[in-house]
Write an enzyme that holds these catalytic residues in place. Structure first.
Site, PDB file in Angstrom:
ATOM      1  CB  CYS A  40      -2.203  -2.511   7.178  1.00  0.00           C
ATOM      2  SG  CYS A  40      -2.430  -1.724   8.837  1.00  0.00           S
ATOM      3  CB  CYS A  54      -1.698   1.371   7.879  1.00  0.00           C
ATOM      4  SG  CYS A  54      -0.695   0.145   8.805  1.00  0.00           S
TER       5      CYS A  54
END
Length: 125
Positions: free
Chosen positions: A56, A53
């Protein structure tokens, strides 16, 4: 890694074996087995994330900054949603990153998406 890579169970195991992901140096890795004990007392910020991600990976250094600023007043932790899908489902995590603040085992605040340090620090104090 350079660029997007296909996510496989083998890559998760390899990354987990290496330890902390870039930008998450100060966050404690929580497993399904350790999660409840980790959040039951005190203030704990848990970031639900995954290594593939992009947002993230941007949140990781912000969490390190938060950890430095709050010191012992709160614990900063992370849960890899690929490795602990049960915890993510339990708290209704559908998008990542999802930082959740727990106070004595109860959800005190929940965010979705990248959060700036100031907002997270405010939620912890």
């Amino acid at each position: 890694r350079v660029g997007p890579q296909p996510h496989t169970a083998a890559s998760s195991v390899t990354e987990a074996a290496v330890g902390h992901q870039e930008g998450y140096e100060m966050a404690i890795d929580l497993t399904e087995a350790a999660f409840d004990d980790a959040i039951k007392t005190g203030t704990v910020l848990v970031d639900f994330w995954a290594p593939w991600c992009g947002p993230c990976r941007m949140q990781g250094p912000i969490l390190d900054e938060v950890a430095t600023k709050v010191g012992d007043a709160a614990t900063i932790a992370k849960v890899n949603v690929d490795e602990a899908p049960g915890i993510a489902a339990r708290f209704g995590v559908r998008s990542i990153p999802t930082p959740i603040v727990f106070k004595d085992g109860e959800v005190a605040n929940q965010f979705v998406g990248i959060q700036q340090a100031a907002a997270l620090i405010d939620a912890l104090t």
